[in-house]
Design an enzyme around this catalytic site. Structure first.
Site, PDB file in Angstrom:
ATOM      1  N   LEU A  44       0.971  -1.246   0.085  1.00 61.10           N
ATOM      2  CA  LEU A  44       0.052   0.016  -0.004  1.00 61.10           C
ATOM      3  C   LEU A  44       1.009   1.296  -0.199  1.00 61.10           C
ATOM      4  O   LEU A  44       0.828   2.276   1.010  1.00 61.10           O
ATOM      5  CB  LEU A  44      -0.759   0.090   1.318  1.00 61.10           C
ATOM      6  CG  LEU A  44      -2.349   0.917   1.045  1.00 61.10           C
ATOM      7  CD1 LEU A  44      -3.315  -0.033  -0.020  1.00 61.10           C
ATOM      8  CD2 LEU A  44      -3.143   0.839   2.340  1.00 61.10           C
ATOM      9  N   GLY A  45       1.857   1.354  -0.962  1.00 62.09           N
ATOM     10  CA  GLY A  45       2.574   2.617  -1.177  1.00 62.09           C
ATOM     11  C   GLY A  45       1.933   3.515  -2.119  1.00 62.09           C
ATOM     12  O   GLY A  45       0.416   3.257  -2.213  1.00 62.09           O
ATOM     13  N   SER A  46       2.082   4.281  -2.882  1.00 66.08           N
ATOM     14  CA  SER A  46       1.729   5.213  -3.711  1.00 66.08           C
ATOM     15  C   SER A  46       0.771   4.754  -4.645  1.00 66.08           C
ATOM     16  O   SER A  46      -0.482   4.986  -4.937  1.00 66.08           O
ATOM     17  CB  SER A  46       2.488   6.501  -3.971  1.00 66.08           C
ATOM     18  OG  SER A  46       3.192   5.950  -5.109  1.00 66.08           O
TER      19      SER A  46
ATOM     20  N   ARG B 130       4.384  -3.590   4.326  1.00 63.77           N
ATOM     21  CA  ARG B 130       5.433  -4.042   5.500  1.00 63.77           C
ATOM     22  C   ARG B 130       4.962  -3.602   6.702  1.00 63.77           C
ATOM     23  O   ARG B 130       5.256  -4.265   7.872  1.00 63.77           O
ATOM     24  CB  ARG B 130       6.929  -3.089   4.851  1.00 63.77           C
ATOM     25  CG  ARG B 130       7.789  -3.855   4.264  1.00 63.77           C
ATOM     26  CD  ARG B 130       9.037  -3.063   4.351  1.00 63.77           C
ATOM     27  NE  ARG B 130       8.643  -1.823   3.483  1.00 63.77           N
ATOM     28  CZ  ARG B 130       9.176  -1.228   2.303  1.00 63.77           C
ATOM     29  NH1 ARG B 130      10.417  -1.849   2.022  1.00 63.77           N
ATOM     30  NH2 ARG B 130       8.728  -0.044   1.618  1.00 63.77           N
TER      31      ARG B 130
ATOM     32  N   ARG C  38       6.136  -5.962 -10.155  1.00 64.16           N
ATOM     33  CA  ARG C  38       7.444  -6.480 -11.247  1.00 64.16           C
ATOM     34  C   ARG C  38       7.009  -8.158 -11.327  1.00 64.16           C
ATOM     35  O   ARG C  38       6.414  -8.695 -10.313  1.00 64.16           O
ATOM     36  CB  ARG C  38       8.829  -6.447 -10.382  1.00 64.16           C
ATOM     37  CG  ARG C  38       9.240  -5.097 -10.438  1.00 64.16           C
ATOM     38  CD  ARG C  38       9.845  -4.761 -11.858  1.00 64.16           C
ATOM     39  NE  ARG C  38      10.600  -3.400 -11.755  1.00 64.16           N
ATOM     40  CZ  ARG C  38       9.978  -2.362 -12.137  1.00 64.16           C
ATOM     41  NH1 ARG C  38       8.837  -2.116 -12.471  1.00 64.16           N
ATOM     42  NH2 ARG C  38      10.764  -1.096 -12.377  1.00 64.16           N
TER      43      ARG C  38
ATOM     44  N   GLU D 156      10.924 -10.097 -19.083  1.00 64.20           N
ATOM     45  CA  GLU D 156      10.648  -9.389 -20.362  1.00 64.20           C
ATOM     46  C   GLU D 156      11.701  -9.153 -21.154  1.00 64.20           C
ATOM     47  O   GLU D 156      12.808  -8.911 -20.933  1.00 64.20           O
ATOM     48  CB  GLU D 156      10.136  -7.880 -19.683  1.00 64.20           C
ATOM     49  CG  GLU D 156       8.789  -7.963 -18.766  1.00 64.20           C
ATOM     50  CD  GLU D 156       8.602  -6.899 -17.850  1.00 64.20           C
ATOM     51  OE1 GLU D 156       9.089  -5.675 -18.127  1.00 64.20           O
ATOM     52  OE2 GLU D 156       7.489  -6.938 -16.917  1.00 64.20           O
TER      53      GLU D 156
ATOM     54  N   HIS E 296       4.039  -4.020 -20.080  1.00 61.21           N
ATOM     55  CA  HIS E 296       4.948  -3.482 -19.106  1.00 61.21           C
ATOM     56  C   HIS E 296       4.669  -1.610 -19.624  1.00 61.21           C
ATOM     57  O   HIS E 296       5.763  -1.035 -19.759  1.00 61.21           O
ATOM     58  CB  HIS E 296       6.239  -3.694 -19.100  1.00 61.21           C
ATOM     59  CG  HIS E 296       6.921  -3.244 -17.601  1.00 61.21           C
ATOM     60  ND1 HIS E 296       8.065  -3.756 -17.209  1.00 61.21           N
ATOM     61  CD2 HIS E 296       6.681  -2.018 -16.888  1.00 61.21           C
ATOM     62  CE1 HIS E 296       8.188  -3.022 -15.960  1.00 61.21           C
ATOM     63  NE2 HIS E 296       7.477  -1.997 -16.265  1.00 61.21           N
TER      64      HIS E 296
HETATM   65  O1  LIG Z   1       7.916  -0.207 -14.093  1.00 61.18           O
HETATM   66  C1  LIG Z   1       8.255   0.816 -14.192  1.00 61.18           C
HETATM   67  C2  LIG Z   1       8.708   1.817 -13.143  1.00 61.18           C
HETATM   68  O2  LIG Z   1       9.467   1.456 -12.277  1.00 61.18           O
HETATM   69  O3  LIG Z   1       8.790   2.953 -13.481  1.00 61.18           O
END
Ligand SMILES: O=CC(=O)O
Length: 335
Positions: free
Chosen positions: A171-173, A194, A251, A280, A298
């Site tokens: 739950l970051g930005s 975390r 990721r 990727e 991506h």
């Molecule tokens: O995946 C892309 C980024 O980390 O900006």
């Protein structure tokens, strides 16, 4: 001119050569804004050289003080060690997993990044992938364009978004933006992170497996690091269950991809919406063949609008470095 050799009113390139910036691979900002960047900096393009990277760095890049990186090609310890004058890495990504931050810390190399610049765009794609996977938009498109509708084929029902229990991992930005978007759809948000966040009232799970067991959708929004690599493993996928969907905008390597493919093929989970992959741009052929999977290359991070802001941020960080001013979006390298 200051001690980094940069002259701000540098209009005469012969008198004041543009500062050299090493680029290991063509970043997306180049595709759209190379001219603008090249007016200010001289880019040493590793991919244009016939030499192997190590040789190129040893012969061409000894005086290089800055690297412009972009989330794919790693900036490794050995690359950093081949550049004795390196003082800054500017990455156009928000994620930092491709840069050896420990070596940067050891060498005193500063790092600047995109911060939360892309969070809203990434959250839009997470929600888009979720709605697509639930309501079968891409599958429906294939059904129509392949002529199956006209031939009286059968198209299975999708599932409702409202009322769904959605577990946000990280739950970051980005995670917060995803929650903000899904609440008005009537979703019940749960999360793991975390630490528990005092700013939200969503139910918190310190254990991602318990989160998976308590929700119908998992949306992966966290960063990739040693703790999160393959965090979404067989146990978590089985806990998510046969009706569960997994969405990944973090990721690829946060999920054990082979295990996810197996679970999807054996019906251990219901479907997936994926913008990121372990290797990727290679995507497992089994994923491509599945009708219950929505794939995206991506691109969650980039829109035309954010690329325009990004190019200014890159220029601002490089200019700040070359004129000994504070970086605009520094990464805090913990001790
Ligand atoms: O995946 C892309 C980024 O980390 O900006």
């Amino acid at each position: 001119m200051d001690c980094n050799g940069y002259h701000q009113e540098n209009h005469d390139q012969n008198l004041f050569p543009k500062p050299k910036v090493l680029v290991l691979e063509p970043p997306p900002v180049f595709k759209y804004h190379e001219d603008k960047l090249s007016q200010k900096f001289h880019f040493l393009k590793a991919w244009d050289s016939p030499l192997p990277l190590d040789q190129f760095l040893t012969t061409q890049a000894q005086s290089v003080q800055a690297i412009l990186s972009h989330g794919t090609c790693p900036v490794t310890t050995s690359t950093i060690r081949l550049l004795p004058s390196l003082g800054l890495i500017v990455t156009t990504s928000s994620g930092l997993n491709q840069i050896d931050l420990q070596e940067c810390r050891r060498r005193g190399v500063s790092v600047a990044y995109a911060g939360s610049l892309f969070s809203a765009d990434v959250a839009d794609i997470a929600v888009g992938l979720l709605i697509d996977a639930l309501r079968k938009i891409s599958a429906g498109n294939r059904y129509v364009t392949q002529g199956l509708w006209a031939n009286n084929g059968d198209f299975s029902l999708g599932s409702k978004l409202g009322g769904r229990k959605v577990g946000i991992v990280g739950l970051g930005s980005i995670g917060l933006e995803v929650g903000k978007r899904l609440e008005p759809f009537g979703c019940n948000i749960l999360y793991s992170s975390r630490n528990k966040k005092s700013s939200v009232s969503y139910p918190y799970f310190s254990n991602v497996c318990e989160l998976a067991a308590n929700c119908q959708v998992l949306i992966i929004c966290c960063e990739l690091n040693d703790q999160t690599r393959h965090m979404i493993n067989k146990e978590v996928l089985l806990a998510l269950g046969k009706k569960g969907l997994i969405i990944n905008v973090g990721r690829g390597a946060i999920i054990d991809e082979q295990e996810m493919v197996r679970c999807l093929m054996q019906g251990e989970i219901a479907g997936a919406g994926l913008d990121v992959f372990e290797n990727e741009p290679r995507v497992p052929s089994e994923l491509i063949a599945l009708d219950n999977v929505v794939l995206s290359p991506h691109r969650a991070v980039h829109t035309e609008e954010t690329l325009m802001v990004l190019v200014e941020l890159v220029i601002g960080n490089l200019e700040a470095f070359f004129s000994n001013k504070p970086l605009l979006s520094p990464v805090i390298l913990d001790e």
